[in-house]
Design a protein around this motif. Structure first.
Motif, short mmCIF file in Angstrom:
data_model
loop_
_atom_site.label_atom_id
_atom_site.label_comp_id
_atom_site.label_asym_id
_atom_site.label_seq_id
_atom_site.Cartn_x
_atom_site.Cartn_y
_atom_site.Cartn_z
N GLU A 198 -13.05 -9.77 -13.80
CA GLU A 198 -14.36 -9.94 -14.09
C GLU A 198 -14.84 -9.03 -14.93
N SER A 199 -16.16 -9.53 -15.58
CA SER A 199 -16.69 -8.51 -16.79
C SER A 199 -17.02 -7.29 -15.96
N TYR A 219 -9.40 -4.73 -11.14
CA TYR A 219 -10.87 -5.09 -10.23
C TYR A 219 -11.32 -3.77 -10.15
N SER A 256 -20.53 -8.95 -5.37
CA SER A 256 -20.44 -8.38 -6.76
C SER A 256 -19.54 -7.19 -6.95
N SER A 260 -26.26 -9.11 -14.49
CA SER A 260 -25.15 -9.34 -14.88
C SER A 260 -25.39 -10.56 -15.87
N LEU A 295 -9.98 -15.60 -7.80
CA LEU A 295 -10.25 -16.05 -9.22
C LEU A 295 -9.49 -17.36 -9.48
N CYS A 333 -14.83 -4.89 -15.04
CA CYS A 333 -13.60 -4.38 -14.29
C CYS A 333 -13.17 -3.32 -15.16
N SER A 374 -15.47 -16.54 -11.84
CA SER A 374 -16.18 -16.58 -10.67
C SER A 374 -17.61 -16.71 -10.74
N HIS A 383 -10.79 -13.89 -20.04
CA HIS A 383 -11.26 -14.29 -18.73
C HIS A 383 -10.67 -15.80 -18.47
N CYS A 426 -11.41 -20.29 -8.35
CA CYS A 426 -12.82 -20.42 -9.03
C CYS A 426 -12.71 -21.62 -9.92
N ASP A 478 -17.39 -15.14 -16.67
CA ASP A 478 -16.41 -14.96 -15.88
C ASP A 478 -15.90 -16.42 -15.00
#
Length: 697
Positions: free
Chosen positions: A60-61, A246, A293, A516, A271, A63, A548, A230, A274, A546
């Motif tokens: 994810e953004s 992560y 989150s 976010s 992930l 990470c 998710s 992503h 999703c 992302d």
């Protein structure tokens, strides 16, 4: 690594490159200092990229993916520093390089391609000047650099290098700009090529061409690739091995096929689940999401960093940080930092815990028409030329229906959306209707009810939200304008709206810069729904998110549609997303609808040859996992023609892989009926298209 170097260093030794891994990272910890406190954004990262290998980095953004890339280049921002660990490129420790040796390394051993090619190119310099500078940095003379510039542009499949060399960046398409940036990155024949989201803003065909180019150049030059994305399907197609980050830690690593087929960390499982899978739609079930989150950097000091979001977590996970468990998989060792890695694949789907929602009616033809557009065209006067951006488009949008608009960049999708919203006036002869009543062509001539009935959600919420205002004020302002609410009624409506878009109340006092990307998009959606719209245009609303967050936003849009009966015009380059959310799909090419029909029929075939090419370009996790392979990609010749000078006959004839001959060049094809409202604008009979495409697959 960012501090002063020791007294003496050897120059970067290019001869050592063939004797070691392209990239080795051991025990890397990187911290940023913010508000007087140092926070670890990468913690004890160890990985290697072998010579000629493609290694994917996902997560994810926030990470730490881009931080890892910047650390490799020794290009961290001023508030960042390497606290511990070692980074080697071609066997040489980059911390042991002085300024000259570091410059030598960047010029000859490692290159980086960023997400936005427009920002990587200088708008005031020609392409020739910018690409030749890359050769000059490697020691070539100015004259020799220009000669090599033409060669490298041909290598990245630019058919007219002389024309492109004389151009400025703004005169090139996004795909062409990205090829130029790749050419600059390859000028030094690097040992390591770092790609940071290189295809996020590209449409399906251009993305496929760029990925093919990278794969070909990697095979020809033996270049190692660190691929940050992503888009898991792209990683599955391009990378030999993958690492999952992560909250700054590498939680899983292994051969891509092993990790994607049988993930061993709950985060990786989340992930992958999703993603909209083949054949799924909003009517067959919700997408899985990952609850919660990312923790703030440095806040988890004990136990597993994923424990707060993990359904497997117990007291052991909260108490003891899991070590890297390693197991033998089909294609090599697989590592996962999870005490219960053998059970991760058996986690229940998150969507199974949500009560099933009533499905959309199967027959949308019986639903009343919310929006009708007939004979809509738009011609722009550009310089001395007239550019027909939209050409004689007619369509209907039923209440509660989603119409997906797809096509390459420049096909007219956004212009058509602006015409429906009244932001751009159509040419004479167009007719627009909302709920059966005439709709003025310009938004300034529409009444208040019509204005609030048609709203838009943009791709980038940052550009649509005022950073100086709180979330409460942004939504309240829309309520005052669109719903004309005051006092207690406005506050009650604001609370209800925030709840409907799943925006926690604690964020109402925040500024958007504190949110976010997913939360910002929820604010933008809440604002669009403030006036109970009848139609919402969604222009690439999830492309920068992302997987998710994307799943959560798609679930939200589907829920709001069920609850309120709102209709969507949904524009996206991601055909998996379009298929999941759309009831019908319209395929545009040079401003014309080439195909329109129910999503299942358009994706299932027969298809217009252009649609067929688009679908064949989309990477799929099914093929990456060793499942049913997608059909061979259909490569379109040339680029999208100019809308100022469209080809005669069928406008697709100059690129069509199934072109019949003179009839395609001389006569514009009519729509052919493929059944159930599915229409295809092609001279090839529908049954023949079906037969041809069955043979192809």
């Amino acid at each position: 690594m960012n501090g002063p170097p020791p007294a003496a260093f050897p120059a970067f030794d290019v001869s050592k490159r063939d004797r070691a891994d392209a990239l080795t990272i051991v025990g890397l910890t990187v911290a940023y200092r913010t508000r007087g406190r140092e926070r670890d954004v990468l913690q004890d990262i160890t990985l290697r990229v072998r010579r000629g290998e493609a290694y994917g980095l996902v997560g994810e953004s926030g990470c730490g993916k881009s931080t890892a890339a910047l650390a490799v280049l020794r290009y961290l921002p001023r508030n960042g520093r390497v606290k511990a660990g070692r980074i080697s490129i071609g066997g040489q420790d980059i911390a042991a390089l002085d300024a000259d040796a570091l410059r030598e390394m960047r010029a000859n051993a490692v290159s980086m391609v960023y997400q936005d090619p427009g920002r990587a190119l200088n708008p005031s310099l020609t392409i020739a000047r910018q690409v030749s500078e890359a050769f000059e940095a490697s020691g070539a003379s100015a004259a020799h650099a220009l000669e090599r510039t033409a060669d490298i542009l041909r290598r990245v499949r630019i058919a007219s290098p002389a024309r492109v060399m004389e151009s400025y960046p703004h005169q090139l398409s996004g795909g062409m700009q990205q090829r130029v940036v790749i050419a600059m990155a390859l000028a030094c024949n690097p040992e390591l090529l770092i790609l940071d989201e290189p295809t996020t803003g590209l449409d399906a065909t251009v993305e496929a061409e760029v990925l093919d180019l990278i794969a070909q150049l990697r095979a020809e030059l033996g270049t190692a690739v660190l691929f940050i994305s992503h888009n898991l399907a792209v990683i599955g197609r391009m990378c030999d091995r993958v690492g999952v980050l992560y909250a700054g830690k590498l939680v899983e690593e292994g051969a891509t096929r092993d990790v994607f087929a049988r993930p061993r960390h709950p985060y990786t499982v989340g992930l992958l689940r999703c993603l909209p899978s083949t054949g799924r739609s909003k009517d067959t079930g919700r997408l899985d999401t990952i609850p919660g989150s990312l923790p703030l950097p440095g806040t988890v000091t004990q136990g597993c960093i994923y424990a707060e979001r993990c359904k497997l977590a117990d007291e052991r996970c909260l108490r003891d940080a899991p070590p890297p468990y390693r197991v033998a998989s089909a294609n090599g060792d697989q590592m996962a930092r999870c005490h219960y890695h053998e059970r991760a694949i058996d986690l229940p789907h998150a969507s199974s815990e949500v009560p099933a929602q009533p499905a959309q009616p199967a027959d949308l033809a019986r639903a009343p028409v919310a929006l009708r557009a007939q004979n809509v065209s738009k011609t722009f006067h550009v310089g001395n030329e007239f550019v027909r951006a939209v050409h004689d488009v007619s369509l209907e949008l039923a209440q509660g229906e989603t119409l997906g608009l797809v096509g390459e960049s420049g096909s007219g999708k956004t212009t058509l959306a602006k015409l429906l919203l009244g932001l751009v006036s159509p040419d004479e002869g167009a007719t627009l209707e909302l709920d059966g009543a005439s709709l003025a062509s310009r938004v300034t001539r529409r009444n208040g009810a019509q204005v609030k009935s048609l709203q838009i959600v943009f791709q980038n919420p940052d550009s649509a939200l005022n950073r100086a205002h709180s979330v409460r004020r942004l939504i309240a302002r829309s309520l005052s304008k669109l719903a004309a609410l005051r006092g207690a009624a406005k506050e009650a409506r604001l609370q209800s709206l925030a709840e409907s878009v799943r925006l926690p109340e604690r964020y109402l006092a925040s500024r958007t810069r504190q949110l976010s990307g997913g939360l910002k998009q929820r604010v933008a959606i809440a604002r669009a729904f403030a006036g109970d719209p009848r139609v919402v245009v969604c222009d690439e609303p999830t492309s920068a998110l992302d997987v998710s967050v994307q799943a959560a936003i798609l679930n939200l849009l589907a829920d709001l549609q069920r609850e309120r009966g709102v209709s969507y015009v949904f524009i996206s380059h991601d055909l998996h997303v379009v298929r999941y959310l759309s009831d019908r799909i319209a395929v545009l090419y040079l401003g014309r609808i080439m195909e329109i029909g129910r999503a299942a029929e358009v994706f299932g075939g027969p298809q217009h040859p252009y649609t067929e090419a688009l679908l064949s370009s989309v990477p799929s996790l099914d093929a990456a996992n060793g499942g049913a392979a997608a059909s061979e990609r259909i490569r379109l010749s040339g680029e999208l023609p100019s809308a100022a000078h469209p080809p005669s006959g069928c406008v697709f004839n100059t690129r069509c892989p199934r072109k019949l001959g003179a009839i395609c060049e001389e006569r514009e094809p009519p729509f052919a009926d493929a059944g159930d409202g599915h229409r295809i604008r092609c001279h090839i009979p529908v049954q023949e298209l079906r037969t041809l495409q069955l043979v192809q697959t």
